[in-house]
Design a protein around this motif. Sequence first.
Motif, PDB file in Angstrom:
ATOM      1  N   ARG A 303       0.700  -1.146  -0.064  1.00 18.13           N
ATOM      2  CA  ARG A 303      -0.051  -0.214  -0.129  1.00 18.13           C
ATOM      3  C   ARG A 303       0.628   1.067   0.068  1.00 18.13           C
ATOM      4  N   THR A 304       1.861   1.357   0.779  1.00 18.16           N
ATOM      5  CA  THR A 304       2.924   2.341   0.686  1.00 18.16           C
ATOM      6  C   THR A 304       3.290   2.682  -0.663  1.00 18.16           C
ATOM      7  N   THR A 305       3.766   1.532  -1.342  1.00 14.43           N
ATOM      8  CA  THR A 305       4.661   1.607  -2.456  1.00 14.43           C
ATOM      9  C   THR A 305       3.519   1.986  -3.676  1.00 14.43           C
ATOM     10  N   TYR A 306       2.454   1.494  -3.620  1.00 11.51           N
ATOM     11  CA  TYR A 306       1.457   1.586  -4.873  1.00 11.51           C
ATOM     12  C   TYR A 306       0.143   2.157  -4.601  1.00 11.51           C
ATOM     13  N   GLU A 307       0.034   2.645  -3.278  1.00 16.31           N
ATOM     14  CA  GLU A 307      -1.127   3.538  -2.986  1.00 16.31           C
ATOM     15  C   GLU A 307      -2.383   2.702  -3.062  1.00 16.31           C
TER      16      GLU A 307
END
Length: 322
Positions: A303-307
Amino acid sequence: MIETVFQSADLPAAERFDTVRDLMSSASAPMDVSSEHAADLLVQQRDLQLDAVRAWTMTIQPMTFHRSEKLIERSDPATFNICLLLDGTMTRAWGAGHAVYHPGELHISDSSQPFELRARSADEAVSCVGAEIPKRLLPSRSERLIGHPLSGRAGVGALLAQFLTRLAEDTGCYRSADGPRLGLIATDLTSALIAHHLDDGHRPPPDTHRRTLVLRIRAFIQHHLADPDLTPRTVAAAHHISLSYLHRLFEGEQFTVAAWIRHQRLEHARRDLADREFLPTPIHAIAARWGFTRPADFTRAFRTTYEITPMDFRRRALQPSR
């Protein structure tokens, strides 16, 4: 290893040239293009991203490519592009230089230098294969060979030509972990060809060992991504170097060692989540397949990388409309 394919024949004839022009203009080394076949231009191109190296193959109708100072100022990836002509002829003009290439000949372009390249063929089909390699991975005096025709029929040139040709033909049998290894081979063969023509006695440049070691480490990491115990410390131990030296090797890279391991794991997991073959496989099993032992850690990193969460990404990627 990521493969992309473009075929202008998939588009309406009236849209082909504008689409090709937009693609060339938005490339990492943008170029202007023109063609007398603009009304129904036919272009086929396949790209293979081999870690830092991009291998490509292209079949086109007669076209002219122009890379100007203005385009260089807009974007310069600092790469050398080595091209093997298979069919047709190419005429290249750069600075005070001029050269004509025939089938079986190689030539090198510099993304930092302006040029004009005219591709022509009596049969209205020009085909070529090549590789785009960061300058930092090749001998420091490579620019001395820019534009000069190099034989791809004998010696080191033939080895490179055969490798590029087979690489373009057999893309379906490669695995993702093969990418860095194939990129290393392309870089080594290109370096050997350049050294041969510079008559350096095949002496490697001072930083060849460092570059080769970095590529070897990347290949090792790709091969061991599924191992949850893969860490910078284990990577350093496997290559008989200190942890501090490993970190110094990656100082000029886009990612630190740990960040690159995490990035590659996430990219492989994302690919599997978008693959219908893995639809019956639970998300946590896909995460574990790429070294994430804690589902919560995987979800947070994804989630942090690809939102987007892994679940939502899979749902969107596998929608029938897509």
